[in-house]
Design a protein around this motif. Structure first.
Motif, short mmCIF file in Angstrom:
data_model
loop_
_atom_site.label_atom_id
_atom_site.label_comp_id
_atom_site.label_asym_id
_atom_site.label_seq_id
_atom_site.Cartn_x
_atom_site.Cartn_y
_atom_site.Cartn_z
N SER A 103 49.15 30.78 82.17
CA SER A 103 47.68 30.79 82.15
C SER A 103 47.14 29.44 82.59
N GLY A 187 53.83 36.64 83.18
CA GLY A 187 52.44 36.30 83.45
C GLY A 187 51.77 37.23 84.45
N THR A 341 44.38 34.12 88.75
CA THR A 341 43.60 34.47 87.56
C THR A 341 42.32 35.19 87.96
N HIS A 366 42.73 31.90 79.22
CA HIS A 366 43.81 31.78 78.24
C HIS A 366 44.98 32.73 78.50
N ARG A 367 44.68 33.88 79.14
CA ARG A 367 45.74 34.85 79.47
C ARG A 367 45.37 35.50 80.78
N PRO A 368 46.33 35.75 81.69
CA PRO A 368 45.96 36.29 83.00
C PRO A 368 45.30 37.67 82.91
#
Ligand SMILES: NC(=O)c1ccc[n+]([C@@H]2O[C@H](COP(=O)([O-])OP(=O)(O)OC[C@H]3O[C@@H](n4cnc5c(N)ncnc54)[C@H](O)[C@@H]3O)[C@@H](O)[C@H]2O)c1
Length: 381
Positions: A103, A187, A341, A366-368
Motif C-alpha cells: 500500500s 497486494g 492504487t 492503506h490497502r489497494p
C-alpha cells in the motif's frame, strides 16, 4: 574504492535467475557476502551453489553480524516493508523487488526510514542515504534512454496518445504458490504484479498523471484479486492513454505505443527488450533525414543495453558510489504504486479517480482494495 558488501534476502526464483547473475557481472564493485531465507534448506543450497559465505535464516542476525552495505530484497511482497525498514535502519541501502509493498501507507513508512542509518552513506561514507530503490528494470535499457533523450530534445513533438498493454499468460498452477493472487500477500493481481512493469515505463516517460477510469474482473483464475484490468488515463500534459493488464492471454506480449505530434514510438517485447524492439515511425511532415537520426547508431557506438536487473544494478551502484538518490527510490518509486492504487480505486468504486485524492484519509491509501472486499467472483466460482 572498496567493493559494496551485498546480502540477498529471499533465495527463491528471482534471486537466482536475475539478481545473482547481475551481481556477478558487477564483481569489480560488489561482492555477495551473505544470503537469508526462512527456508533453511533453500538458503543453504543457494549459498553452496553460488559460493556465498554466509547463510542465515534470520534477517536481524544477518544485519547485525554482517553489516551489509546493500541488501537485495527478493521476498514475497507481504514482507517487503518490514524487511526494507530493518535494512535501512541498519544503515544498508536496499534494492527491493517489485511490487514495492502492499500500500501507499507502507511505501511511505519505507521512505521515512531512508537516511536513518549510520554507516549507509554510499561508498566510503560519500553523500546521503541509505536509500531504498524498487526493481523497475525496464527504465534502464538503452532503448528507454534513447526515447527519453529524444523527448527532452523536443525531437518527437508533443505526446498525445499512448497504449500500455501487458498481455501475459499465467496458468492455474502458477497461482498455487500460497502468496500469489491474494490481496494480503501480493497486494493485487496482474495490475500490481505484472503490468506494473509496463505502467512504470509509461509513467517514467510520460510524467505526471491526473485522472484514471478503470474496470477489472476475475474471469478465470482461482484468485482473490483481479486477473484482468483495463484503464483510461489522462496525463498532466493533456496526453491520454489506455492500459490493459492481463494474465489470461495465450499469445503473450508487452506492448507500449506512444503517438507524438511528430512520430509514433512502439516497443514490443515480453520480459526484457533490446534496442531492436523499439520502432520509430515519423509523421508525414517530418523530413526523412531528421527521422533517420532518431535511430542512427550514436557516434562512438553506444552499447545496446537490454532492460534487465543488470542494467538497473549498474545504475544503482553508480548512485551508491556517489551517495545520490537512485531513480526508483522515494517519489521515483512511489509514482507507479500510486497509479496502481488509483486504478484499483476506480475499478472498485466504479468512478473516476484523481491522483490528488489518494491521501492518508482515503481507505485506498492503506490497502489497494480500500474498504471493499475486492470484486465478486464472475466466472467459474
Ligand atoms: N522484477 C521482475 O521481473 C520480477 C520477476 C519475478 C518476481 N519478481 C518479484 O520478486 C519477489 C519474489 O518472487 P519470486 O518469484 O522469486 O518468489 P519465490 O516464491 O520463488 O521466492 C521467494 C523466497 O522468499 C522466501 N521467503 C518468504 N518469506 C520470507 C521472509 N520473511 N524472509 C526471508 N525469506 C522469505 C521464500 O522461502 C522463497 O525462497 C516478488 O516480489 C515478485 O513479485 C520480480
Amino acid at each position: 574504492m572498496s567493493r559494496a558488501r551485498v546480502a540477498i534476502v529471499g533465495t527463491g526464483g528471482i534471486a537466482g535467475i536475475c539478481h545473482v547473475p547481475a551481481l556477478r557481472g558487477e564483481a569489480a564493485r560488489a561482492e555477495v557476502v551473505a544470503a537469508m531465507d526462512v527456508d533453511a534448506g533453500r538458503v543453504k543450497t543457494f549459498c553452496d551453489e553460488h559460493g556465498i559465505p554466509g547463510a542465515f535464516t534470520d534477517l536481524d542476525r544477518l544485519l547485525e553480524e554482517i553489516r551489509p552495505d546493500l541488501v537485495h530484497v527478493c521476498t514475497p511482497p507481504l514482507v517487503h516493508t518490514e524487511q526494507v525498514v530493518a535494512c535501512l535502519e541498519a544503515g544498508a541501502w536496499v534494492l527491493c523487488e517489485k511490487p514495492p509493498c502492499l500500500s501507499l501507507a507502507e511505501y511511505d513508512r519505507m521512505a521515512a526510514a531512508e537516511g536513518t542509518g549510520g554507516s549507509g552513506a554510499g561508498v566510503d561514507g560519500a553523500g546521503g542515504g541509505p536509500y531504498a530503490a524498487i526493481v523497475f528494470q525496464h527504465r534502464f535499457g538503452s532503448g528507454a534512454g534513447r526515447m527519453r533523450e529524444l523527448m527532452a530534445r523536443g525531437e518527437l513533438g508533443r505526446p498525445l496518445v499512448a497504449q500500455c498493454v501487458t498481455a501475459w499468460y499465467r496458468d492455474h498452477a502458477y497461482f498455487e504458490v500460497p502468496w500469489r493472487g491474494r490481496w494480503d500477500t501480493e497486494g493485487g493481481g496482474p495490475t500490481m504484479g505484472h503490468g506494473i512493469h509496463q505502467m512504470d515505463l509509461m509513467l517514467a516517460l510520460l510524467g505526471e498523471w491526473i485522472e484514471i477510469r478503470a474496470m477489472a474482473g476475475r474471469l478465470d483464475r482461482d484468485v482473490q484479486t483481479e486477473d484482468v484490468s483495463m484503464a483510461m488515463v489522462r496525463f498532466a500534459s493533456g496526453a491520454m492513454a489506455s492500459v490493459v493488464n492481463s494474465v489470461l492471454s495465450p499469445r503473450e506480449e508487452s506492448y507500449l505505443r506512444f503517438d507524438f505530434t511528430d512520430a509514433t514510438v512502439e516497443l514490443r517485447h515480453l520480459y526484457g527488450y533490446r534496442d531492436a524492439d523499439w520502432s520509430y515511425t515519423p509523421a508525414p511532415h517530418v523530413p526523412e533525414a531528421r527521422a533517420a537520426a532518431w535511430t542512427a547508431p550514436a557516434a562512438g557506438g553506444a552499447a545496446d543495453v537490454p532492460s534487465s536487473h543488470a542494467a538497473q544494478l549498474a545504475a544503482l551502484l553508480d548512485s551508491y558510489e556517489r551517495g545520490e538518490r537512485p531513480a526508483t527510490s522515494g517519489a521515483g518509486g512511489r509514482q507507479t504504486l500510486e497509479f496502481v492504487t488509483g486504478l484499483y480505486k476506480s475499478a472498485l468504486t466504479g468512478r473516476p479517480v484523481l491522483r490528488s485524492e489518494l491521501a492518508p484519509g482515503d481507505p485506498f491509501y492503506h490497502r489497494p482494495h480500500g474498504d471493499t472486499p475486492g470484486w465478486a467472483p464472475e466466472v467459474g466460482t
